[in-house]
Design an enzyme around this catalytic site. Structure first.
Site, mmCIF file in Angstrom:
data_model
loop_
_atom_site.group_PDB
_atom_site.id
_atom_site.type_symbol
_atom_site.label_atom_id
_atom_site.label_comp_id
_atom_site.label_asym_id
_atom_site.label_seq_id
_atom_site.Cartn_x
_atom_site.Cartn_y
_atom_site.Cartn_z
ATOM 1 N NE ARG A 105 -2.139 6.366 -5.987
ATOM 2 C CZ ARG A 105 -1.595 5.239 -6.392
ATOM 3 N NH1 ARG A 105 -1.142 4.361 -5.505
ATOM 4 N NH2 ARG A 105 -1.502 4.958 -7.669
ATOM 5 C CG HIS A 150 -4.663 2.137 -10.171
ATOM 6 N ND1 HIS A 150 -4.227 2.661 -8.974
ATOM 7 C CD2 HIS A 150 -4.296 0.842 -10.154
ATOM 8 C CE1 HIS A 150 -3.645 1.719 -8.245
ATOM 9 N NE2 HIS A 150 -3.674 0.592 -8.959
ATOM 10 C CG ASN A 194 -0.599 2.309 -9.561
ATOM 11 O OD1 ASN A 194 -0.124 2.740 -8.523
ATOM 12 N ND2 ASN A 194 -0.792 1.006 -9.756
ATOM 13 C CD GLU A 195 2.313 -1.043 -8.509
ATOM 14 O OE1 GLU A 195 1.916 -2.072 -9.087
ATOM 15 O OE2 GLU A 195 2.437 -0.957 -7.279
ATOM 16 C CG ASN A 336 3.094 2.096 -5.454
ATOM 17 O OD1 ASN A 336 2.949 3.187 -4.908
ATOM 18 N ND2 ASN A 336 2.255 1.640 -6.359
ATOM 19 C CE1 TYR A 338 1.584 -3.482 -1.416
ATOM 20 C CE2 TYR A 338 2.557 -2.573 -3.410
ATOM 21 C CZ TYR A 338 1.486 -2.685 -2.539
ATOM 22 O OH TYR A 338 0.317 -1.990 -2.790
ATOM 23 C CD GLU A 404 -0.442 0.735 -4.899
ATOM 24 O OE1 GLU A 404 -0.103 -0.467 -4.757
ATOM 25 O OE2 GLU A 404 -0.988 1.170 -5.916
#
Length: 502
Positions: A105, A150, A194-195, A336, A338, A404
């Site tokens: 990715r 991104h 992304n995010e 994603n 974490y 992620e």
């Protein structure tokens, strides 16, 4: 937290990966494998690794501008060279081959393709660079997963308002159309954004990320509205023009921490739900939920707006045409994860208005949870599975790629650097993929793949090069930017080889 070398990479059924988490029914590791064709990969982003910030016709991005302003980044670092991946395509592909990856990715730099952000000028050198990268990947039997945005918006578009300008929907669609046309014959997995919750909050309200604005309580919602419209428009462009011939899929990548209430009180339980809805449901609900913002979010922002003397909510409304444009524009969800947080209700002051204050809550961690090199990241593997189950139940079990999931090295400079024996990262990888396996086997979550963050140490946004998330160490003091494998390479390689845990 001490991180010491370990030769163990597999998981006996009786093992608990973390001494902090030893609930037999929840935390015990299991053996098993994922389905045939499961996507094993690593993730990166253009500004964080490519370098070559002003080479071969590339235009400036907001991150070029932001990082060149003294005081914005730790140590005044910037991504001018970064990992120099622009000049190291084949070295990086070799790292992926060593890991046995099936997917990679990466993101395309918008201003490398369209220097002024529009399709008026297409930079052929940028097209050629990404074609060479994609061809090198396919030659190594590694499939590309490409992120269109991104966070590196062309500075030329920021100069006319960026994501706050409604015309950004048109310009993003032009950019996406160029990428689909130029690369879609070989790229079958696309991610629009992304995010968005992160780059919007930190870029337009706290000012911690590019473009560094601090428009409290206003721009975040307007920007998010335009991001959602941009996503929906680009998805429909692919669906209408390219899907039949290219046969690819388009999704969006959302980040979410799992959250648990501080107590069993209704206030804390409701606050926990609000936390997830403001972070994840903000974008998930319009795309693959109700077609609108979450009710809890709408009610909360309206209440706060009225308390501030406004006659309407600071959260925009979707009209019916916009709802129809956005709803259902997802072939898969990029997720994603974490960390996990504890949440309690806490009434925020009326002024100043902000995204955080709108939520009326406070987040914390348990003191006995493991730590990392980042204050915001505490490894809580069981939270990963809980989040996956929640997404399955809330949004009708969408196809999910973990786009992620990663760990930052603790600061061990006093013990010598670099820390190549990154057992903490190995534990994080093993425990989180094992929880992913439980979600797949025991909870029937539709898991399609896993991308670790990150392939190499890189420019970690406002932390510069002080945060290390890579499987491979990069020496940023050496002009040749050599890559050196860490212990976690062996760990991840074995899991990929076994397609799980044997």
């Amino acid at each position: 937290m001490s991180c010491r070398p370990s030769s163990q990479t597999k998981l006996p059924e009786s093992e608990f990966v973390y001494k902090e988490f030893q609930n037999p029914d929840r935390d015990r590791a299991m053996t098993g494998t994922f389905q045939q064709g499961f996507a094993w990969g690593a993730a990166t982003a253009a500004y964080q690794i490519e370098g070559a910030w002003d080479e071969d016709g590339k235009g400036a991005s907001i991150w070029d501008t932001f990082s060149h302003h003294e005081g914005n980044i730790y140590g005044n670092h910037n991504g001018d060279i970064a990992c120099d991946s622009y000049h190291k395509i084949y070295q990086d592909v070799e790292l992926m081959k060593q890991l046995g990856l099936t997917h990679y990715r990466f993101s395309i730099s918008w201003p490398r393709i369209l220097p002024d952000g529009t399709s008026k000028t297409i930079n052929q050198a940028g097209i050629d660079y990404y074609r060479e990268l994609i061809d090198a990947l396919l030659e190594a039997n590694i499939k590309p997963m490409v992120t269109l945005y991104h966070w590196d918006l062309p500075q030329a578009l920021q100069d006319i308002g960026g994501w706050e300008n409604d015309m950004i929907v048109v310009y993003f669609n032009q950019y996406a159309d160029v990428c689909f046309r130029e690369f879609g014959d070989k790229v079958k997995l696309w991610i629009t954004f992304n995010e968005p919750s992160e780059f919007i909050k930190e870029g337009y309200e706290t000012g911690c990320l590019a473009p560094g604005l601090k428009h409290q309580g206003t721009s975040v919602y307007r920007v998010a509205h335009n991001v959602l419209l941009s996503h929906g428009t680009a998805w429909r462009t692919y669906d209408n023009k390219y899907r039949a011939s290219q046969k690819g899929m388009v999704g969006i990548c959302l980040v979410c921490n799992w959250a648990i209430p501080y107590s069993n009180s209704k206030e804390d339980v409701d606050a926990t739900e609000r936390f997830i809805m403001f972070m994840f449901g903000w974008f998930a609900n319009p795309i693959f939920g109700s077609g609108d913002y979450p009710e809890a979010m709408k009610q909360q922002v309206m209440m706060k707006s009225r308390e501030q003397g406004l006659t309407s909510s600071r959260l925009p409304d979707f009209n019916e045409e916009e709802k129809s444009l956005i709803l259902g524009t997802m072939d898969f969800l990029g997720l994603n994860y974490y960390t996990t947080k504890r949440v309690r209700h806490l009434a925020s002051p009326t002024y100043p208005a902000s995204l955080d204050a709108d939520q009326d809550l406070h987040c914390t961690y348990d003191d006995d949870w493991p730590t990392s090199g980042s204050t915001w990241l505490r490894p809580v593997p069981w939270g990963f599975r809980e989040l996956l189950r929640w997404v399955k139940n809330k949004y009708n079990n969408p196809p999910i790629y973990i786009t992620e999931n990663g760990f930052s090295d603790p600061n061990l400079e006093s013990e010598g650097y670099p820390n190549l024996d990154d057992i903490c990262r190995s534990k994080y990888i093993r425990s989180h993929i094992n929880e992913l396996l439980k979600a797949y086997i025991m909870d029937d979550v539709d898991i399609r793949g896993y991308m670790t963050w990150s392939l190499t140490d890189n420019f970690e946004w406002c932390d510069g090069y002080s945060s290390k998330f890579g499987l491979y160490h990069v020496d940023f003091t050496d002009p040749s930017r050599p890559r050196t494998p860490k212990t976690s390479v062996k760990t991840y390689r074995q899991i990929v080889k076994d397609n799980g845990f044997l």
